[in-house]
Design an enzyme around this catalytic site. Structure first.
Site, PDB file in Angstrom:
ATOM      1  N   CYS A 177       0.783  -1.140  -0.040  1.00 14.61           N
ATOM      2  CA  CYS A 177       0.167   0.001   0.057  1.00 14.61           C
ATOM      3  C   CYS A 177       0.969   1.270   0.037  1.00 14.61           C
ATOM      4  CB  CYS A 177      -0.947  -0.119   1.276  1.00 14.61           C
ATOM      5  SG  CYS A 177      -2.140  -1.378   1.358  1.00 14.61           S
ATOM      6  N   HIS A 211      -2.533   6.622   4.006  1.00 12.94           N
ATOM      7  CA  HIS A 211      -1.271   5.890   4.177  1.00 12.94           C
ATOM      8  C   HIS A 211       0.188   6.012   3.803  1.00 12.94           C
ATOM      9  CE1 HIS A 211      -0.809   1.376   4.959  1.00 12.94           C
ATOM     10  NE2 HIS A 211      -0.328   2.160   5.990  1.00 12.94           N
TER      11      HIS A 211
END
Ligand code: MG
Length: 519
Positions: A74, A130
């Site tokens: 991610c 993120h």
């Protein structure tokens, strides 16, 4: 005389039309799913996924069959999308950011949001960021060119996972009970903690619609980066989508993404701006098959999340711009999320940052069916190491694996032993060689066939040059952790972290994100 006047009016109209054309910057919407693999969506061949809105996107635009992300996990993948740069350059490695980490995307990295903001775009981000939070929220999206942010700034798996399904069913994974509850930020303020996963998707979609409505009504060009929390494990779904598909919990979660895509399309059509809006849909990395049927599918590709095999980094990619990008086209041209930054710079009249980019302008593929400028792709693992460097190199249709390694995300009992975490780091000399046009599943190694000696030597030269010239930025993820950087809406409260609970007045029904009042 009448003829002269007529020509004069024509000239005037031409000048006005040209000026309007130059001034009219396209709106940009990037829709980014999480851990949705190459084989998960209906238009990519999944037999039981319910994705009518994403399928409609594909039929009204261009579907890429060889589209790659910058990393198989991610955080580095998202850094690559926003900066157009490979993970070693961004410092976003190894692995991903956790809630208690003090690092983040380096503040001197130039994001596409920043570049578009500089040429007059209104910029918003909704969903999973993120790329760090850090002390005093120094790494939130508002520090990287986004004027507006609403979302959980990391994976919902980095919080205690309690209720995932309507009406009150528990999550299938326990997640991280030792961290604070998932915070929903509005800009730099926490407005909900822990986040209610059953209503989260609707909040995101409403915020996206409000953002689009506000800026289109003001004739302001906008850039919206909408990164879904789905379909990272644990899967979750609200009332509308619980048990709504043939595909179980992953299908229900994917159906929530699809509904959100439909909401965005509906708002764009309602505002009458479809002809001036470029939409791009993709996913940050391949499926997390450790969760088996609850973790997504790479289709015919080998392995999944965490690996440098095709299943880890080849993902769905769909581009739509009615009247500009031809409808219903499938292209096998090579492209990557890292190509979006240089392409959008070209489209919007902004300027390239003064850094080394790993992306290429793919306008010719999008708008004129031309060849991609990209003929090479470099595959870095989820935990890149300076002393090893890049694992695999694709050149044209050939991919050479200099190193391979399995991943925990693929599962200990994956049907393919190469994908399992027990498949330790292995150097290949000569490298494994596959012809991906003929063998996308990476089944038939060609490295002992003499007819491929020249191509193998050529890729080896590309590999050596890349390894020798890569500039590594110091890792941000290896910076020290600190429990007190975990987001908490009542800083200093006890007992930490369970005391971090706030449910402020619901701002999501307000007509516009810019008039949200945070108590
Ligand atoms: Mg992901």
């Amino acid at each position: 005389m009448a003829v002269v006047s007529y020509i004069g009016v024509l000239c005037l109209l031409l000048v006005v039309a040209t000026s309007v054309g130059e001034l009219s910057k396209p709106n940009i919407v990037i829709l980014f799913a999480d851990d949705v693999g190459y084989g998960d969506i209906g238009c990519y061949g999944h037999p039981t996924s319910s994705t009518p809105h994403i399928d409609k996107l594909a039929s009204s635009g261009m579907l890429f069959t060889q589209f790659y992300v910058g990393s198989p996990v991610c955080s580095p993948s998202r850094a690559s999308l926003l900066t157009g740069r490979l993970p070693p350059r961004t410092g976003v490695y190894p692995g991903v950011f956790q809630a208690n980490m003090t690092g983040g995307l380096p503040l001197n990295e130039t994001t596409v949001a920043k570049l578009l903001q500089e040429v007059g775009y209104q910029t918003g981000m909704i969903g999973k960021w993120h790329l760090g939070v850090g002390k005093n929220q120094k790494y939130l999206p508002t520090n990287f060119g986004f004027e507006y942010y609403l979302g959980i700034p990391y994976t919902h798996a980095q919080c205690p996972c309690v209720t995932c399904f309507w009406p009150n069913d528990p999550c299938l994974v326990n997640c991280k009970p030792y961290f604070t509850g998932c915070p929903i930020f509005h800009n730099n303020e926490i407005i909900e903690q822990p986040a209610d996963l059953l209503t989260l998707n609707e909040k995101y979609a409403t915020a996206a619609q409000n953002f689009i409505a506000e800026h289109s009504s003001r004739n302001q060009p906008f850039f919206l980066y909408y990164a879904f929390q789905h379909c990272h494990a644990p899967q979750f779904a609200g009332k509308q989508f619980r048990n709504s598909t043939l595909r179980g919990v992953f299908g229900d979660s994917l159906a929530e993404i699809d509904w959100s895509v439909g909401q965005v399309l509906e708002e764009i059509n309602k505002q009458g701006i479809a002809d001036n809006t470029l939409i791009f849909f993709s996913s940050d990395n391949g499926p997390s098959t450790q969760h088996k049927a609850e973790g997504g599918a790479a289709g015919l590709l080998k392995c999944g999340k965490g690996t440098t095999y095709e299943g880890g980094q080849r993902v769905p990619g769909i581009a739509v711009w009615p009247g500009k990008i031809p409808a219903g086209v499938r292209t096998a041209e090579l492209a990557s999320t890292m190509d979006l930054l240089p392409t959008l710079v070209k489209l919007t009249g902004s300027e390239l940052p003064n850094t080394t980019l790993d992306g290429f302008d793919i306008s010719s593929v999008l708008f004129s069916g031309g060849k991609s400028q990209r003929d090479t792709f470099f595959f870095y693992p989820q935990n890149p190491r300076h002393d090893i460097g890049v694992y695999a190199v694709r050149y044209q249709q050939y991919k050479a694996h200099f190193y391979t390694e399995g991943a925990s995300e693929c599962g200990r009992d994956n049907h393919d032993v190469d994908c399992r975490p027990s498949a330790k780091l292995t150097k290949h000399n000569p490298p494994l060689l596959f012809n991906l046009n003929q063998d996308p599943s990476e089944l038939y190694n060609l490295n002992t066939d003499k007819q491929y000696t020249d191509i193998l030597n050529h890729i080896t030269q590309i590999y050596k040059h890349h390894v020798e010239t890569m500039d590594w930025t110091q890792s941000e993820i290896l910076k020290p952790t600190d429990p007190y950087v975990e987001p908490c809406c009542t800083p200093g409260c006890e007992p930490f972290p369970s005391c971090c609970q706030c449910h402020r007045s619901n701002p999501y029904s307000m007509p516009s994100p810019h008039v949200l009042q945070i108590p």
